[in-house]
Structure formats: C-alpha cells, structure tokens
Design a protein around this motif. Structure first.
Motif, PDB file in Angstrom:
ATOM      1  N   VAL A   1       0.953  -1.273  -0.064  1.00 23.96           N
ATOM      2  CA  VAL A   1       0.057   0.038  -0.002  1.00 23.96           C
ATOM      3  C   VAL A   1       1.014   1.357   0.103  1.00 23.96           C
ATOM      4  CG1 VAL A   1      -1.710   1.214   1.152  1.00 23.96           C
ATOM      5  CG2 VAL A   1      -1.874  -1.269   1.350  1.00 23.96           C
ATOM      6  N   ASP A   2       0.597   2.285  -0.775  1.00 26.60           N
ATOM      7  CA  ASP A   2       1.114   3.498  -0.727  1.00 26.60           C
ATOM      8  C   ASP A   2       0.262   4.345   0.178  1.00 26.60           C
ATOM      9  OD1 ASP A   2       2.404   5.897  -1.364  1.00 26.60           O
ATOM     10  OD2 ASP A   2       2.272   5.589  -3.442  1.00 26.60           O
ATOM     11  N   TYR A   3       1.064   4.776   1.068  1.00 27.66           N
ATOM     12  CA  TYR A   3       0.615   5.687   2.258  1.00 27.66           C
ATOM     13  C   TYR A   3       1.046   6.815   2.133  1.00 27.66           C
ATOM     14  CZ  TYR A   3      -1.428   1.560   4.454  1.00 27.66           C
ATOM     15  OH  TYR A   3      -2.079   0.225   4.766  1.00 27.66           O
ATOM     16  N   GLY A   4       1.407   7.373   1.035  1.00 30.92           N
ATOM     17  CA  GLY A   4       1.889   8.900   0.901  1.00 30.92           C
ATOM     18  C   GLY A   4       3.481   8.938   0.786  1.00 30.92           C
TER      19      GLY A   4
ATOM     20  N   PRO B   1      -5.623  -1.723   5.666  1.00 25.52           N
ATOM     21  CA  PRO B   1      -5.888  -0.240   6.196  1.00 25.52           C
ATOM     22  C   PRO B   1      -5.440   0.698   5.142  1.00 25.52           C
ATOM     23  CG  PRO B   1      -3.953  -1.472   7.114  1.00 25.52           C
ATOM     24  CD  PRO B   1      -4.526  -2.354   6.183  1.00 25.52           C
ATOM     25  N   LEU B   2      -6.446   1.612   4.960  1.00 29.37           N
ATOM     26  CA  LEU B   2      -6.338   2.712   3.988  1.00 29.37           C
ATOM     27  C   LEU B   2      -5.748   3.888   4.824  1.00 29.37           C
ATOM     28  CD1 LEU B   2     -10.004   2.627   2.428  1.00 29.37           C
ATOM     29  CD2 LEU B   2      -7.741   1.410   1.626  1.00 29.37           C
ATOM     30  N   ARG B   3      -5.490   5.134   3.702  1.00 26.65           N
ATOM     31  CA  ARG B   3      -4.840   6.118   4.423  1.00 26.65           C
ATOM     32  C   ARG B   3      -5.699   6.860   5.641  1.00 26.65           C
ATOM     33  NH1 ARG B   3      -1.518   9.140  -0.365  1.00 26.65           N
ATOM     34  NH2 ARG B   3      -1.367  10.424   1.172  1.00 26.65           N
TER      35      ARG B   3
ATOM     36  N   ASP C   1      -3.625   3.736  -3.041  1.00 28.92           N
ATOM     37  CA  ASP C   1      -3.215   2.986  -3.966  1.00 28.92           C
ATOM     38  C   ASP C   1      -2.638   1.641  -3.318  1.00 28.92           C
ATOM     39  OD1 ASP C   1      -3.437   4.609  -5.994  1.00 28.92           O
ATOM     40  OD2 ASP C   1      -1.470   5.602  -5.772  1.00 28.92           O
ATOM     41  N   VAL C   2      -3.434   0.556  -3.807  1.00 28.82           N
ATOM     42  CA  VAL C   2      -3.056  -0.854  -3.177  1.00 28.82           C
ATOM     43  C   VAL C   2      -2.501  -1.570  -4.263  1.00 28.82           C
ATOM     44  CG1 VAL C   2      -4.103  -2.496  -2.067  1.00 28.82           C
ATOM     45  CG2 VAL C   2      -4.838  -0.507  -1.725  1.00 28.82           C
ATOM     46  N   TYR C   3      -1.520  -2.445  -4.033  1.00 25.83           N
ATOM     47  CA  TYR C   3      -0.851  -3.486  -5.069  1.00 25.83           C
ATOM     48  C   TYR C   3      -0.935  -4.761  -4.437  1.00 25.83           C
ATOM     49  CZ  TYR C   3       1.474   1.270  -6.000  1.00 25.83           C
ATOM     50  OH  TYR C   3       1.413   2.528  -6.548  1.00 25.83           O
TER      51      TYR C   3
END
Length: 158
Positions: free
Chosen positions: A57-60, A78-80, A88-90
């Motif tokens: 996950v890209d948390y920023g 978990p989301l931002r 964005d989830v990979y």
C-alpha cells in the motif's frame, strides 16, 4: 514514625483510587476500519481461495509491503487516514511476479470515539479503479462505504 505510616497509607490509597478503567484501550473495534477485499474467479463468478497473495500500500511516502498470506479468501487492508482522497493498493500472486495497481477513492468522515481511541475515520462514496490489470483482471464493488470490517467491500476478479 506515625506520620510516615499515615503518609504511605494516603499515597497508597491515592494510587489505588487514581487507577482508571480500560478507558485507554481501544479493543472493541471502535478504531478506524479497514477495507475488506475478497476474491472471485472472473470466468465463473465464484468466490475463490488464493494460494498466496502479496499486498503493498502507498500511504503517501512510498509503497509499504503488508506481507504475504497463504490460503487466503479475504484480506483486510488499512487505508490512508490523512486527508488524501485515495489510497493505492498493489496486489501480486508471486513474490517477484506481475503486480496490479488498484486506486481506491473515497470521502472520509471523522468521529470522536473516546480518549483512548481518539478519532475514528469512516469512508464513504468508495469507488475503485484498476490501473494495472495483471494479475487482477477486473473489480467488482460490493459496498460503497466502510463502517466496520464485517462486510466485503470489493471483489478482485482473477
């Protein structure tokens, strides 16, 4: 000596009375919920169990690997929690394999829960876009809000 015992007794009594309850622990699921993602076969539309799944996950501040799980039928992600309107989830099926990128868009709403839990975020108006389609072939939205972690919000079609 008499006053010393009295002071010790008063201090002990004060410590005993000042202990709070479990108010400072957020155990009852009152925290910010995660998105629940499950998996289906694109051809049959039936729910499947994956042999392995790697999620990042890209948390920023860049991608964070959430690790591998085996024999998995759903995953909580978990989301931002900042003010970003998307996460964005990979997804990968193999360690060094092809990777699908899914962008999850939403609006957040903050609610105060307790001194221990702080603020809980809920996610509304959930939409998902498949930006890189291999190995995930398509997306099937189920629910457009996240209030708790009980229900599946999104199906990934393989």
């Amino acid at each position: 000596m008499k006053y010393f015992k009295l002071i010790i007794f008063v201090l002990f009594l004060g410590m005993l009375c000042s202990c709070g309850g479990d108010d400072d622990i957020c155990e009852s699921g009152e925290g910010t919920p995660r998105i629940k993602v499950a998996f289906k076969n694109e051809a049959t539309g039936k729910v499947v169990t994956l042999d392995s799944l790697y999620v990042a996950v890209d948390y920023g501040s860049g991608k964070v690997e959430l690790g591998k799980q085996t024999k998995i039928d759903s995953r909580l992600i978990p989301l931002r929690v900042d003010d970003s309107p998307y996460t964005d989830v990979y997804f990968r099926l193999e360690n060094k394999g092809a990777e699908s990128k899914v962008r999850i868009n939403y609006n957040t709403k903050s609610t105060y829960v307790s001194p221990g839990c702080g603020i809980k975020k809920t996610y509304e108006n959930l939409t998902s876009q498949l930006q890189t389609p291999d190995p995930v072939k398509n997306l099937e939205p189920v629910q457009n809000y996240i209030e708790n972690e009980d229900k599946t919000n999104l199906y990934l079609l393989f």
